[in-house]
Write a protein that holds these residues in place. Structure first.
Motif, PDB file in Angstrom:
ATOM      1  N   UNK A  56     -14.426 -32.961  29.955  1.00 55.08           N
ATOM      2  CA  UNK A  56     -14.380 -32.229  28.680  1.00 55.08           C
ATOM      3  C   UNK A  56     -14.533 -30.538  29.160  1.00 55.08           C
ATOM      4  N   UNK A  57     -14.868 -30.146  30.181  1.00 57.82           N
ATOM      5  CA  UNK A  57     -14.888 -28.816  30.836  1.00 57.82           C
ATOM      6  C   UNK A  57     -13.625 -28.626  31.260  1.00 57.82           C
ATOM      7  N   UNK A  58     -13.009 -29.583  31.986  1.00 60.85           N
ATOM      8  CA  UNK A  58     -11.408 -29.492  32.455  1.00 60.85           C
ATOM      9  C   UNK A  58     -10.536 -29.291  31.096  1.00 60.85           C
ATOM     10  N   UNK A  59     -10.972 -30.020  30.315  1.00 63.39           N
ATOM     11  CA  UNK A  59     -10.087 -29.909  29.057  1.00 63.39           C
ATOM     12  C   UNK A  59     -10.087 -28.693  28.283  1.00 63.39           C
ATOM     13  N   UNK A  60     -11.347 -27.882  28.290  1.00 65.56           N
ATOM     14  CA  UNK A  60     -11.272 -26.814  27.660  1.00 65.56           C
ATOM     15  C   UNK A  60     -10.492 -25.769  28.553  1.00 65.56           C
ATOM     16  N   UNK A  61     -10.889 -25.973  30.112  1.00 66.95           N
ATOM     17  CA  UNK A  61      -9.991 -25.081  30.824  1.00 66.95           C
ATOM     18  C   UNK A  61      -8.561 -25.136  30.538  1.00 66.95           C
ATOM     19  N   UNK A  62      -8.040 -26.461  30.544  1.00 58.59           N
ATOM     20  CA  UNK A  62      -6.740 -26.554  30.591  1.00 58.59           C
ATOM     21  C   UNK A  62      -5.983 -26.361  29.303  1.00 58.59           C
ATOM     22  N   UNK A  63      -6.806 -26.379  28.116  1.00 63.32           N
ATOM     23  CA  UNK A  63      -6.383 -26.119  26.803  1.00 63.32           C
ATOM     24  C   UNK A  63      -6.400 -24.553  26.374  1.00 63.32           C
ATOM     25  N   UNK A  64      -7.211 -23.727  27.149  1.00 61.09           N
ATOM     26  CA  UNK A  64      -7.377 -22.575  26.892  1.00 61.09           C
ATOM     27  C   UNK A  64      -6.109 -21.422  26.713  1.00 61.09           C
ATOM     28  N   UNK A 119      -7.362 -29.411  23.121  1.00 59.35           N
ATOM     29  CA  UNK A 119      -8.509 -29.504  23.904  1.00 59.35           C
ATOM     30  C   UNK A 119      -8.660 -31.088  23.934  1.00 59.35           C
ATOM     31  N   UNK A 120      -8.586 -31.973  23.141  1.00 57.27           N
ATOM     32  CA  UNK A 120      -8.398 -33.355  23.426  1.00 57.27           C
ATOM     33  C   UNK A 120      -7.257 -33.865  24.307  1.00 57.27           C
ATOM     34  N   UNK A 121      -6.279 -33.296  24.304  1.00 58.75           N
ATOM     35  CA  UNK A 121      -5.155 -33.815  25.519  1.00 58.75           C
ATOM     36  C   UNK A 121      -5.739 -33.233  26.661  1.00 58.75           C
ATOM     37  N   UNK A 122      -6.225 -31.931  26.767  1.00 61.27           N
ATOM     38  CA  UNK A 122      -6.809 -31.478  27.939  1.00 61.27           C
ATOM     39  C   UNK A 122      -7.859 -32.338  28.624  1.00 61.27           C
ATOM     40  N   UNK A 123      -8.782 -32.569  27.828  1.00 58.72           N
ATOM     41  CA  UNK A 123      -9.937 -33.746  28.117  1.00 58.72           C
ATOM     42  C   UNK A 123      -9.442 -35.016  28.677  1.00 58.72           C
ATOM     43  N   UNK A 124      -8.223 -35.627  28.160  1.00 56.32           N
ATOM     44  CA  UNK A 124      -7.672 -36.661  28.426  1.00 56.32           C
ATOM     45  C   UNK A 124      -7.186 -36.504  29.987  1.00 56.32           C
ATOM     46  N   UNK A 125      -6.333 -35.502  30.177  1.00 56.31           N
ATOM     47  CA  UNK A 125      -5.984 -35.065  31.522  1.00 56.31           C
ATOM     48  C   UNK A 125      -6.949 -34.772  32.493  1.00 56.31           C
ATOM     49  N   UNK A 126      -7.913 -33.886  32.123  1.00 56.16           N
ATOM     50  CA  UNK A 126      -9.047 -33.761  32.818  1.00 56.16           C
ATOM     51  C   UNK A 126      -9.890 -34.827  33.452  1.00 56.16           C
ATOM     52  N   UNK A 127      -9.972 -36.032  32.524  1.00 59.28           N
ATOM     53  CA  UNK A 127     -10.536 -37.337  33.037  1.00 59.28           C
ATOM     54  C   UNK A 127      -9.840 -38.000  34.087  1.00 59.28           C
ATOM     55  N   UNK A 128      -8.424 -37.918  33.771  1.00 61.24           N
ATOM     56  CA  UNK A 128      -7.561 -38.442  34.852  1.00 61.24           C
ATOM     57  C   UNK A 128      -7.596 -37.703  36.389  1.00 61.24           C
ATOM     58  N   UNK A 129      -7.930 -36.312  36.000  1.00 62.05           N
ATOM     59  CA  UNK A 129      -8.151 -35.561  37.366  1.00 62.05           C
ATOM     60  C   UNK A 129      -9.268 -35.744  37.989  1.00 62.05           C
ATOM     61  N   UNK A 130     -10.442 -36.042  37.250  1.00 62.98           N
ATOM     62  CA  UNK A 130     -11.898 -36.248  37.814  1.00 62.98           C
ATOM     63  C   UNK A 130     -11.881 -37.725  38.212  1.00 62.98           C
ATOM     64  N   UNK A 131     -11.424 -38.717  37.407  1.00 60.97           N
ATOM     65  CA  UNK A 131     -11.787 -40.052  37.901  1.00 60.97           C
ATOM     66  C   UNK A 131     -10.676 -40.568  39.180  1.00 60.97           C
TER      67      UNK A 131
END
Length: 257
Positions: free
Chosen positions: A81-89, A31-43
Protein backbone atom coordinates in the motif's frame (compact mmCIF):
# COMPACT_ATOMS: atom_id res chain seq x y z
CA UNK A 1 -11.37 21.44 -21.29
CA UNK A 2 -11.80 21.49 -17.52
CA UNK A 3 -15.05 22.81 -16.18
CA UNK A 4 -13.12 25.29 -14.08
CA UNK A 5 -12.01 27.04 -17.29
CA UNK A 6 -15.53 27.94 -18.49
CA UNK A 7 -17.44 31.13 -17.94
CA UNK A 8 -18.60 31.25 -14.31
CA UNK A 9 -22.16 31.60 -15.54
CA UNK A 10 -21.88 28.24 -17.28
CA UNK A 11 -20.47 26.39 -14.27
CA UNK A 12 -23.13 24.97 -11.98
CA UNK A 13 -21.82 23.89 -8.61
CA UNK A 14 -22.80 20.28 -9.34
CA UNK A 15 -20.50 20.31 -12.37
CA UNK A 16 -17.59 21.12 -10.07
CA UNK A 17 -18.55 18.22 -7.84
CA UNK A 18 -18.89 15.90 -10.84
CA UNK A 19 -15.41 16.76 -12.09
CA UNK A 20 -13.99 16.40 -8.58
CA UNK A 21 -15.68 13.01 -8.22
CA UNK A 22 -14.18 11.69 -11.46
CA UNK A 23 -10.72 12.96 -10.62
CA UNK A 24 -10.98 11.35 -7.17
CA UNK A 25 -12.03 8.06 -8.80
CA UNK A 26 -9.09 8.16 -11.23
CA UNK A 27 -6.76 8.87 -8.31
CA UNK A 28 -8.21 5.96 -6.33
CA UNK A 29 -7.83 3.66 -9.35
CA UNK A 30 -4.20 4.74 -9.71
CA UNK A 31 -3.56 3.91 -6.05
CA UNK A 32 -5.15 0.47 -6.45
CA UNK A 33 -3.06 -0.29 -9.54
CA UNK A 34 0.02 1.07 -7.77
CA UNK A 35 -0.68 -1.18 -4.78
CA UNK A 36 -0.90 -4.23 -7.08
CA UNK A 37 2.41 -3.29 -8.68
CA UNK A 38 3.81 -2.64 -5.20
CA UNK A 39 2.72 -6.11 -4.06
CA UNK A 40 4.60 -7.64 -6.99
CA UNK A 41 7.69 -5.55 -6.17
CA UNK A 42 7.60 -6.51 -2.48
CA UNK A 43 6.74 -10.17 -2.92
CA UNK A 44 8.65 -11.04 -6.09
CA UNK A 45 11.30 -8.46 -6.94
CA UNK A 46 13.65 -7.94 -3.99
CA UNK A 47 11.99 -4.84 -2.51
CA UNK A 48 11.79 -6.56 0.90
CA UNK A 49 15.45 -7.55 0.58
CA UNK A 50 16.44 -3.91 0.07
CA UNK A 51 14.61 -2.82 3.22
CA UNK A 52 16.07 -5.64 5.32
CA UNK A 53 19.64 -5.22 4.05
CA UNK A 54 20.59 -2.34 6.41
CA UNK A 55 19.92 -4.47 9.49
CA UNK A 56 21.47 -7.70 8.24
CA UNK A 57 24.94 -6.93 9.74
CA UNK A 58 23.30 -6.81 13.19
CA UNK A 59 21.37 -10.08 12.87
CA UNK A 60 24.51 -12.24 13.19
CA UNK A 61 23.42 -14.58 10.45
CA UNK A 62 19.84 -14.81 11.69
CA UNK A 63 16.55 -13.59 10.27
CA UNK A 64 13.90 -11.14 11.38
CA UNK A 65 11.21 -12.69 13.58
CA UNK A 66 7.43 -12.59 13.41
CA UNK A 67 4.93 -13.28 16.20
CA UNK A 68 1.76 -14.26 14.36
CA UNK A 69 1.12 -16.54 11.36
CA UNK A 70 -0.51 -13.58 9.61
CA UNK A 71 2.37 -11.14 10.18
CA UNK A 72 4.28 -11.88 6.92
CA UNK A 73 1.14 -11.31 4.84
CA UNK A 74 0.10 -8.09 6.58
CA UNK A 75 3.63 -6.69 6.49
CA UNK A 76 3.71 -7.38 2.74
CA UNK A 77 0.27 -5.80 2.36
CA UNK A 78 1.24 -2.63 4.25
CA UNK A 79 4.43 -2.23 2.24
CA UNK A 80 2.44 -2.76 -0.96
CA UNK A 81 0.00 0.00 0.00
CA UNK A 82 2.85 2.40 0.79
CA UNK A 83 4.51 1.54 -2.51
CA UNK A 84 1.17 2.01 -4.25
CA UNK A 85 0.78 5.50 -2.80
CA UNK A 86 4.29 6.46 -3.87
CA UNK A 87 3.89 5.00 -7.37
CA UNK A 88 0.47 6.59 -7.84
CA UNK A 89 1.48 9.99 -6.46
CA UNK A 90 2.37 11.48 -9.91
CA UNK A 91 -1.10 10.60 -11.23
CA UNK A 92 -2.80 11.89 -8.08
CA UNK A 93 -0.83 15.14 -8.29
CA UNK A 94 -1.73 15.42 -11.97
CA UNK A 95 -5.44 15.04 -11.17
CA UNK A 96 -5.23 17.70 -8.46
CA UNK A 97 -3.30 19.97 -10.81
CA UNK A 98 -5.81 19.48 -13.65
CA UNK A 99 -8.65 20.42 -11.30
CA UNK A 100 -6.95 23.55 -9.95
CA UNK A 101 -4.91 24.75 -12.95
CA UNK A 102 -7.72 26.65 -14.75
CA UNK A 103 -8.07 28.90 -11.70
CA UNK A 104 -4.38 29.90 -11.77
CA UNK A 105 -2.67 32.72 -13.64
CA UNK A 106 -0.31 31.79 -16.52
CA UNK A 107 2.66 33.15 -14.53
CA UNK A 108 1.74 30.90 -11.61
CA UNK A 109 1.49 27.87 -13.88
CA UNK A 110 4.95 28.53 -15.31
CA UNK A 111 6.39 28.29 -11.80
CA UNK A 112 4.32 25.48 -10.33
CA UNK A 113 4.78 22.94 -13.16
CA UNK A 114 8.63 22.85 -12.92
CA UNK A 115 8.29 22.87 -9.13
CA UNK A 116 6.32 19.61 -9.26
CA UNK A 117 9.09 17.94 -11.26
CA UNK A 118 11.67 19.28 -8.83
CA UNK A 119 9.60 17.83 -6.01
CA UNK A 120 9.97 14.32 -7.42
CA UNK A 121 13.77 14.71 -7.55
CA UNK A 122 13.94 16.12 -4.03
CA UNK A 123 11.73 13.35 -2.64
CA UNK A 124 13.92 10.65 -4.19
CA UNK A 125 17.03 12.45 -2.93
CA UNK A 126 15.69 12.47 0.62
CA UNK A 127 14.80 8.78 0.49
CA UNK A 128 18.20 7.79 -0.92
CA UNK A 129 20.05 9.83 1.70
CA UNK A 130 17.98 8.28 4.47
CA UNK A 131 18.53 4.74 3.17
CA UNK A 132 22.24 5.06 2.42
CA UNK A 133 23.42 7.17 5.35
CA UNK A 134 20.89 7.91 8.08
CA UNK A 135 19.30 4.46 8.51
CA UNK A 136 22.61 2.55 8.92
CA UNK A 137 23.89 5.15 11.39
CA UNK A 138 20.63 5.05 13.33
CA UNK A 139 20.79 1.25 13.59
CA UNK A 140 24.41 1.31 14.73
CA UNK A 141 23.61 3.86 17.42
CA UNK A 142 20.35 2.39 18.75
CA UNK A 143 21.57 -1.20 18.73
CA UNK A 144 24.81 -0.42 20.52
CA UNK A 145 23.23 -0.10 23.97
CA UNK A 146 23.27 -2.78 26.69
CA UNK A 147 24.52 -5.47 24.34
CA UNK A 148 26.14 -7.33 27.24
CA UNK A 149 22.78 -7.73 28.99
CA UNK A 150 20.24 -7.95 26.16
CA UNK A 151 19.68 -10.43 23.35
CA UNK A 152 18.11 -9.17 20.15
CA UNK A 153 14.89 -10.60 18.79
CA UNK A 154 13.89 -8.09 16.13
CA UNK A 155 10.33 -8.42 14.85
CA UNK A 156 9.58 -7.67 11.20
CA UNK A 157 6.51 -5.46 11.81
CA UNK A 158 8.06 -2.81 14.09
CA UNK A 159 11.28 -2.82 12.07
CA UNK A 160 9.50 -2.17 8.77
CA UNK A 161 7.35 0.52 10.39
CA UNK A 162 10.49 2.31 11.62
CA UNK A 163 12.24 2.04 8.26
CA UNK A 164 9.30 3.27 6.18
CA UNK A 165 8.64 6.17 8.58
CA UNK A 166 12.27 7.27 8.35
CA UNK A 167 12.45 6.99 4.55
CA UNK A 168 9.15 8.78 3.97
CA UNK A 169 9.96 11.45 6.57
CA UNK A 170 13.18 12.37 4.78
CA UNK A 171 11.46 12.32 1.40
CA UNK A 172 8.67 14.59 2.61
CA UNK A 173 10.81 17.14 4.46
CA UNK A 174 13.02 17.47 1.39
CA UNK A 175 9.95 18.93 -0.35
CA UNK A 176 10.45 22.19 1.59
CA UNK A 177 11.74 24.22 -1.41
CA UNK A 178 8.79 23.09 -3.54
CA UNK A 179 6.27 24.15 -0.91
CA UNK A 180 7.90 27.56 -0.46
CA UNK A 181 8.25 28.02 -4.22
CA UNK A 182 4.54 27.41 -4.78
CA UNK A 183 3.55 29.66 -1.87
CA UNK A 184 5.79 32.39 -3.26
CA UNK A 185 4.28 32.02 -6.73
CA UNK A 186 0.82 32.43 -5.21
CA UNK A 187 1.95 35.49 -3.26
CA UNK A 188 1.35 33.88 0.15
CA UNK A 189 4.95 34.27 1.38
CA UNK A 190 7.77 36.66 0.51
CA UNK A 191 11.56 36.28 0.67
CA UNK A 192 11.66 39.09 3.24
CA UNK A 193 9.33 37.12 5.51
CA UNK A 194 11.36 33.93 5.09
CA UNK A 195 14.63 35.71 5.82
CA UNK A 196 13.19 37.38 8.92
CA UNK A 197 12.06 33.99 10.25
CA UNK A 198 15.42 32.26 9.63
CA UNK A 199 16.18 31.74 13.33
CA UNK A 200 12.71 30.34 13.97
CA UNK A 201 13.13 28.04 10.98
CA UNK A 202 16.47 26.71 12.27
CA UNK A 203 14.93 26.06 15.68
CA UNK A 204 12.00 24.23 14.07
CA UNK A 205 14.36 22.22 11.86
CA UNK A 206 16.39 21.22 14.93
CA UNK A 207 13.29 19.95 16.73
CA UNK A 208 12.05 18.15 13.61
CA UNK A 209 15.42 16.48 13.01
CA UNK A 210 15.63 15.34 16.65
CA UNK A 211 12.15 13.80 16.44
CA UNK A 212 12.64 12.07 13.08
CA UNK A 213 16.14 10.71 13.74
CA UNK A 214 16.35 8.66 16.95
CA UNK A 215 20.13 8.68 17.00
CA UNK A 216 23.24 10.46 18.17
CA UNK A 217 22.64 14.24 18.20
CA UNK A 218 26.14 14.94 16.88
CA UNK A 219 25.87 12.60 13.93
CA UNK A 220 22.44 11.46 12.77
CA UNK A 221 20.42 14.51 13.84
CA UNK A 222 22.97 16.95 12.44
CA UNK A 223 23.00 15.00 9.19
CA UNK A 224 19.32 15.78 8.79
CA UNK A 225 19.63 19.36 10.02
CA UNK A 226 22.39 20.32 7.58
CA UNK A 227 20.52 19.58 4.33
CA UNK A 228 17.29 21.05 5.71
CA UNK A 229 19.00 24.33 6.59
CA UNK A 230 20.58 24.40 3.13
CA UNK A 231 17.20 23.65 1.56
CA UNK A 232 15.65 26.53 3.54
CA UNK A 233 18.32 28.93 2.28
CA UNK A 234 17.79 27.60 -1.25
CA UNK A 235 14.07 28.20 -0.77
CA UNK A 236 14.72 31.86 0.06
CA UNK A 237 16.70 32.24 -3.17
CA UNK A 238 13.90 30.63 -5.19
CA UNK A 239 11.36 32.84 -3.44
CA UNK A 240 13.34 35.97 -4.37
CA UNK A 241 13.42 34.96 -8.04
CA UNK A 242 9.73 34.07 -8.18
CA UNK A 243 8.60 37.11 -6.19
CA UNK A 244 10.66 39.46 -8.36
CA UNK A 245 9.07 38.05 -11.51
CA UNK A 246 5.60 38.20 -10.02
CA UNK A 247 6.04 41.84 -8.98
CA UNK A 248 7.33 42.76 -12.45
CA UNK A 249 4.34 41.05 -14.05
CA UNK A 250 1.94 42.84 -11.69
CA UNK A 251 3.59 46.21 -12.42
CA UNK A 252 3.36 45.61 -16.17
CA UNK A 253 -0.31 44.63 -15.86
CA UNK A 254 -0.99 47.74 -13.78
CA UNK A 255 0.75 49.98 -16.36
CA UNK A 256 -1.33 48.50 -19.17
CA UNK A 257 -4.51 49.05 -17.20
Amino acid sequence: MSMLGRNPGEMPFLDHLEELRWRALWSLLAIVVGAIVGFILVDRMEAMTLLIRPIEPFLEGGKLKYLSPTDPFFVTLKLSLIAGLVLASPIVIYQIWSFLAPALMPSEKRVIVPALYMGVVLFLGGVVMSYKIVLPMTLRFTMGFQTEFLEQSIVIGPYMAMVTRLLLAFGIVFELPVVILILSALGLVTPEFLASKRRHAVAGITILAAVLTPGDVITVTLMMMAPLVLLYEFSIILSRVVTRRRRVAEAAAGAQA
